[in-house]
Design a protein around this motif. Structure first.
Motif, PDB file in Angstrom:
ATOM      1  N   CYS A 159      45.505 -54.386  19.919  1.00  0.00           N
ATOM      2  CA  CYS A 159      45.558 -52.977  20.058  1.00  0.00           C
ATOM      3  C   CYS A 159      44.179 -52.262  20.614  1.00  0.00           C
ATOM      4  O   CYS A 159      43.241 -52.948  20.719  1.00  0.00           O
ATOM      5  CB  CYS A 159      45.872 -52.490  18.465  1.00  0.00           C
ATOM      6  SG  CYS A 159      44.563 -53.188  17.498  1.00  0.00           S
ATOM      7  N   SER A 160      44.381 -51.005  20.725  1.00  0.00           N
ATOM      8  CA  SER A 160      42.954 -50.441  20.641  1.00  0.00           C
ATOM      9  C   SER A 160      42.305 -49.813  19.661  1.00  0.00           C
ATOM     10  O   SER A 160      42.915 -50.188  18.456  1.00  0.00           O
ATOM     11  CB  SER A 160      43.343 -49.084  21.593  1.00  0.00           C
ATOM     12  OG  SER A 160      44.058 -48.276  20.725  1.00  0.00           O
ATOM     13  N   ARG A 161      41.098 -49.232  19.615  1.00  0.00           N
ATOM     14  CA  ARG A 161      40.400 -49.180  18.619  1.00  0.00           C
ATOM     15  C   ARG A 161      41.011 -48.039  17.268  1.00  0.00           C
ATOM     16  O   ARG A 161      41.050 -48.481  16.116  1.00  0.00           O
ATOM     17  CB  ARG A 161      39.145 -48.593  18.925  1.00  0.00           C
ATOM     18  CG  ARG A 161      38.156 -48.094  17.924  1.00  0.00           C
ATOM     19  CD  ARG A 161      36.689 -47.988  17.973  1.00  0.00           C
ATOM     20  NE  ARG A 161      36.329 -48.232  16.539  1.00  0.00           N
ATOM     21  CZ  ARG A 161      35.350 -48.765  16.231  1.00  0.00           C
ATOM     22  NH1 ARG A 161      34.371 -49.454  16.667  1.00  0.00           N
ATOM     23  NH2 ARG A 161      35.148 -48.706  14.735  1.00  0.00           N
ATOM     24  N   ARG A 204      42.487 -57.911  15.848  1.00  0.00           N
ATOM     25  CA  ARG A 204      43.392 -57.529  17.012  1.00  0.00           C
ATOM     26  C   ARG A 204      42.870 -56.563  18.090  1.00  0.00           C
ATOM     27  O   ARG A 204      43.748 -56.321  18.904  1.00  0.00           O
ATOM     28  CB  ARG A 204      44.743 -56.990  16.194  1.00  0.00           C
ATOM     29  CG  ARG A 204      45.282 -57.941  15.336  1.00  0.00           C
ATOM     30  CD  ARG A 204      46.076 -58.925  15.917  1.00  0.00           C
ATOM     31  NE  ARG A 204      46.864 -59.897  15.158  1.00  0.00           N
ATOM     32  CZ  ARG A 204      47.899 -60.494  15.246  1.00  0.00           C
ATOM     33  NH1 ARG A 204      48.763 -60.676  16.490  1.00  0.00           N
ATOM     34  NH2 ARG A 204      48.239 -61.341  14.419  1.00  0.00           N
ATOM     35  N   GLN A 205      41.801 -56.107  17.719  1.00  0.00           N
ATOM     36  CA  GLN A 205      41.017 -54.933  18.339  1.00  0.00           C
ATOM     37  C   GLN A 205      40.514 -55.399  19.699  1.00  0.00           C
ATOM     38  O   GLN A 205      39.804 -56.534  20.005  1.00  0.00           O
ATOM     39  CB  GLN A 205      39.952 -54.218  17.681  1.00  0.00           C
ATOM     40  CG  GLN A 205      39.562 -53.098  18.647  1.00  0.00           C
ATOM     41  CD  GLN A 205      38.347 -52.236  17.839  1.00  0.00           C
ATOM     42  OE1 GLN A 205      38.452 -52.172  16.797  1.00  0.00           O
ATOM     43  NE2 GLN A 205      37.287 -52.129  18.764  1.00  0.00           N
ATOM     44  N   VAL A 206      41.019 -54.896  21.031  1.00  0.00           N
ATOM     45  CA  VAL A 206      40.653 -55.458  22.221  1.00  0.00           C
ATOM     46  C   VAL A 206      39.396 -54.338  22.881  1.00  0.00           C
ATOM     47  O   VAL A 206      39.865 -53.073  22.532  1.00  0.00           O
ATOM     48  CB  VAL A 206      41.698 -55.389  23.189  1.00  0.00           C
ATOM     49  CG1 VAL A 206      41.152 -55.437  24.812  1.00  0.00           C
ATOM     50  CG2 VAL A 206      42.667 -56.494  22.969  1.00  0.00           C
ATOM     51  N   ILE A 247      48.223 -46.578  25.622  1.00  0.00           N
ATOM     52  CA  ILE A 247      46.702 -46.929  25.618  1.00  0.00           C
ATOM     53  C   ILE A 247      46.105 -46.137  26.853  1.00  0.00           C
ATOM     54  O   ILE A 247      46.554 -46.305  27.905  1.00  0.00           O
ATOM     55  CB  ILE A 247      46.406 -48.371  25.724  1.00  0.00           C
ATOM     56  CG1 ILE A 247      46.597 -49.013  24.494  1.00  0.00           C
ATOM     57  CG2 ILE A 247      44.624 -48.440  25.814  1.00  0.00           C
ATOM     58  CD1 ILE A 247      46.395 -50.479  24.295  1.00  0.00           C
ATOM     59  N   SER A 248      45.117 -45.041  26.554  1.00  0.00           N
ATOM     60  CA  SER A 248      44.610 -44.213  27.731  1.00  0.00           C
ATOM     61  C   SER A 248      43.787 -45.202  28.604  1.00  0.00           C
ATOM     62  O   SER A 248      43.754 -44.555  29.774  1.00  0.00           O
ATOM     63  CB  SER A 248      43.839 -43.152  27.125  1.00  0.00           C
ATOM     64  OG  SER A 248      42.768 -43.624  26.443  1.00  0.00           O
ATOM     65  N   GLY A 249      43.036 -46.035  28.335  1.00  0.00           N
ATOM     66  CA  GLY A 249      42.397 -46.688  29.139  1.00  0.00           C
ATOM     67  C   GLY A 249      40.689 -46.149  29.137  1.00  0.00           C
ATOM     68  O   GLY A 249      40.166 -45.991  30.249  1.00  0.00           O
TER      69      GLY A 249
END
Ligand SMILES: Cc1cc2nc3c(=O)[nH]c(=O)nc-3n(C[C@H](O)[C@H](O)[C@H](O)COP(=O)(O)OP(=O)(O)OC[C@H]3O[C@@H](n4cnc5c(N)ncnc54)[C@H](O)[C@@H]3O)c2cc1C
Lengths: 316, 254
Positions: free
Chosen positions: A233-235, A247-249, A266-268
């Motif tokens: 996942c994202s933050r 799990r945070q990338v 996810i916006s990027g």
């Protein structure tokens, strides 16, 4: 350009990758302007780390017990003192947790300008491009006057150009008075390594704020199971405590390089991209056609993840 | 204990961003603004500390179109004082300018902890927290994910990469750049904001001192090239899902 300074970063006796990326870019600017590349190293009994900074023409090393572990107060004071004593025209620092304490400190204390989130520096070191608005806009800035501190994004430059080389002269710098610091380093806490290690997974189904709430996670988990991958996942998902930190990338999470990375809602933002841009195959699903994630994905789907996920799960 | 939280509004990225005719700024006509999400976390952490210690929380912002709503919202969430710093600010205020203006006012207020968000999407010339700290000649910790006050000091957690964190003990006063509050920032209904607008008032304080410039100028804005970017998969959701599955088979992933 007289001198280009690079503020090196290390933790647990190891340089961060960004150090070599900064040295590589710094070397390029120094060479094309007939200047000298100087690496700034701060530590305690760690002078031997200088041997890894062979690309630099010179290493300035400050040794002090308070510099044994990163300390925002001690390191920013020392870095600013080193820069003040040399007046370089360009200082390259990292857009990182450490760099974000050091660069603004140098900027104010040494009266230099500062540019954040830098993704490119011109050969003459006078024009800098930064990524703003969550990666949705590039801004080119022209540096005026007294020299500039550039905070460069991890991954913006190749680290190869900053590796190897000769054995630069190491100059000792007497750290400024660090007695009576108001900030004391206590301890480093390593992340919880129990559970799934997302850096070892071949397939990651990664979910961002587009998922809206925790109740929608089971459909993502079902998809991940069908596809034979793990969920990452994202933050914001971690900040909301919907998934564990492991799990945070991204920047403050983990760097992953799976065979397949599916980014859902996810916006990027640059801090997320930093952690996944080297995945072999990236497919992004986002309802915003202008989401920066599409600049890094190999394939893109503009659409509603709540429509795509069930379809995908059904077809697998 | 006095906690001061510096907050600001930023363009809402949900809207499409366009470049104005000068080529050097966003086209501001249609932009929607919202509270910087990291400032929201800073405010939340301050309110959590207020609940734990009885601290007084002051929210402070540079005056700008729409800032009153942001400040009243902070009051509705629990800020005790709301301050708008007045001065000759343009549409775009550099972080250096903001830091010196805010420092000129904050230095006159009682403060044990000064907090702001770790970053904002438009801080071209650097993040506010540490710039502000150096203008105030105060120690700082940024990228903070935890604050526990113990009398005249605080235990502060700072994040690095890879999930690694460091713990520091800071003697107050200190400036903190907040990455994440210990809980999800609270929400207040509009009705409560309206209600507070009738009872609370915004204090206006003029910025003093000489305002520092950014030391650099914008030469142009340009959108990232979607060059080499994604190949788009078109069609209905079912078509798109079908094509993704085909791709995965083709690449030997599924
Ligand atoms: C020091 C620092 C470190 C950081 N470290 C990290 C990190 O390690 N990892 C990380 O991820 N972030 C990190 N961040 C945060 C980062 O700046 C961004 O805030 C974050 O990546 C945004 O996450 P997001 O893309 O999930 O959310 P958003 O940016 O809010 O994006 C949500 C996306 O979902 C899309 N969407 C909404 N609804 C739907 C729908 N129904 N269907 C499809 N799409 C939809 C929207 O179009 C939008 O693009 C860090 C920030 C800082 C300051």
């Amino acid at each position: 350009m007289s001198q280009v300074f690079v503020i090196t970063e290390h933790i647990n006796g190891q340089f961060e990758d960004i150090t070599f990326e900064m040295l590589g870019k710094g070397k390029e600017v120094a060479s094309s302007t007939g200047g000298e590349l100087v690496a700034v190293l701060m530590g305690s009994g760690q002078k031997d780390l200088a041997s890894q900074l062979g690309v630099a023409d010179k290493v300035i090393y400050a040794d002090h017990a308070e510099l044994a572990n990163f300390n925002p107060e001690a390191h920013s004071k020392t870095a600013a003192a080193i820069v003040a004593a040399n007046s370089p025209k360009l200082v390259i620092a990292a857009s990182s947790s450490m760099g974000m304490e050091i660069a603004p400190a140098i900027s104010v204390d040494c009266n230099m300008s500062m540019i954040a989130y830098v993704s490119n520096i011109s050969a003459d070191g006078q024009t800098l491009v930064s990524q703003l608005y969550g990666g949705k806009m590039n801004v080119e800035s022209a540096v005026e006057g007294n020299g500039c501190v550039a905070c460069v994004l991890p991954g913006a430059f190749s680290g190869d150009a900053g590796q190897g080389g000769g054995s630069p002269a190491v100059e000792d710098f007497t750290a400024p008075d660090l007695s009576g610091l108001k900030i004391k380093f206590k301890q480093l806490i390593a992340p919880d390594s129990s559970g799934v290690d997302i850096t070892q997974q071949g397939i990651l189904v990664s979910v961002g704020r587009g998922i809206q709430n925790a109740d929608n996670l089971p459909m993502v988990e079902e998809l991940a199971a069908k596809i034979g991958g793990a969920i990452s996942c994202s933050r914001p998902i971690v900040d909301n405590k919907w998934l564990p930190k492991s799990r945070q990338v991204g920047k403050s999470g983990l760097k992953v390089k799976p065979k397949f990375y599916l980014a859902l809602g996810i916006s990027g933002a640059p801090e997320h991209i930093e952690g996944m841009k080297d995945a072999e195959l990236i497919i992004a699903v986002n309802s915003d056609p202008n989401a920066p994630i599409f600049d890094y994905a190999h394939y893109g789907v503009v659409g509603d993840l709540f429509d795509i996920i069930p379809e995908l799960t059904g077809k697998l | 204990m006095n906690i001061i939280v510096a907050i600001k509004q930023v363009p809402d990225l949900v809207e499409g961003l366009e470049i104005d005719s000068s080529g050097k700024d966003l086209d501001r006509e249609w932009l929607k603004f919202k509270l910087n999400e990291f400032d929201d976390h800073a405010l939340e952490e301050a309110l959590v500390l207020k609940e734990e210690t009885g601290a007084t929380v002051t929210a402070i912002a540079l005056n700008a179109d729409g800032i009153d709503k942001i400040l009243f919202t902070a009051a509705a969430k629990g800020a005790d004082r709301i301050i708008s710093v007045t001065g000759d600010f343009g549409d775009v205020v550099s972080s250096h300018e903001a830091a010196s203006a805010l420092a000129s006012v904050i230095s006159q207020l009682d403060h044990d902890i000064v907090m702001t968000g770790v970053q904002a999407v438009d801080d071209r010339d650097g993040q506010l927290a540490v710039l502000l700290a150096h203008h105030l000649k105060m120690p700082h910790v940024s990228v903070v994910t935890g604050v526990k006050v113990n009398g005249s000091s605080a235990t502060i957690t700072k994040e690095y990469g890879g999930g690694m964190v460091a713990e520091f003990e800071a003697e107050l006063p200190v400036v903190l750049g907040i990455q994440a509050a210990s809980q999800t920032p609270r929400y207040v209904p509009v009705a409560k904001v309206r209600q507070i607008m009738r009872s609370a008032s915004i204090e206006e304080i003029a910025a003093g001192g000489d305002s520092a410039g950014a030391g650099s100028s914008v030469s142009r804005f340009f959108k990232p090239e979607s060059g080499g970017g994604a190949q788009m998969i078109e069609g209905s959701a079912a078509d798109q899902a079908g094509k993704i599955v085909e791709l995965l088979k083709e690449k030997g992933i599924k």
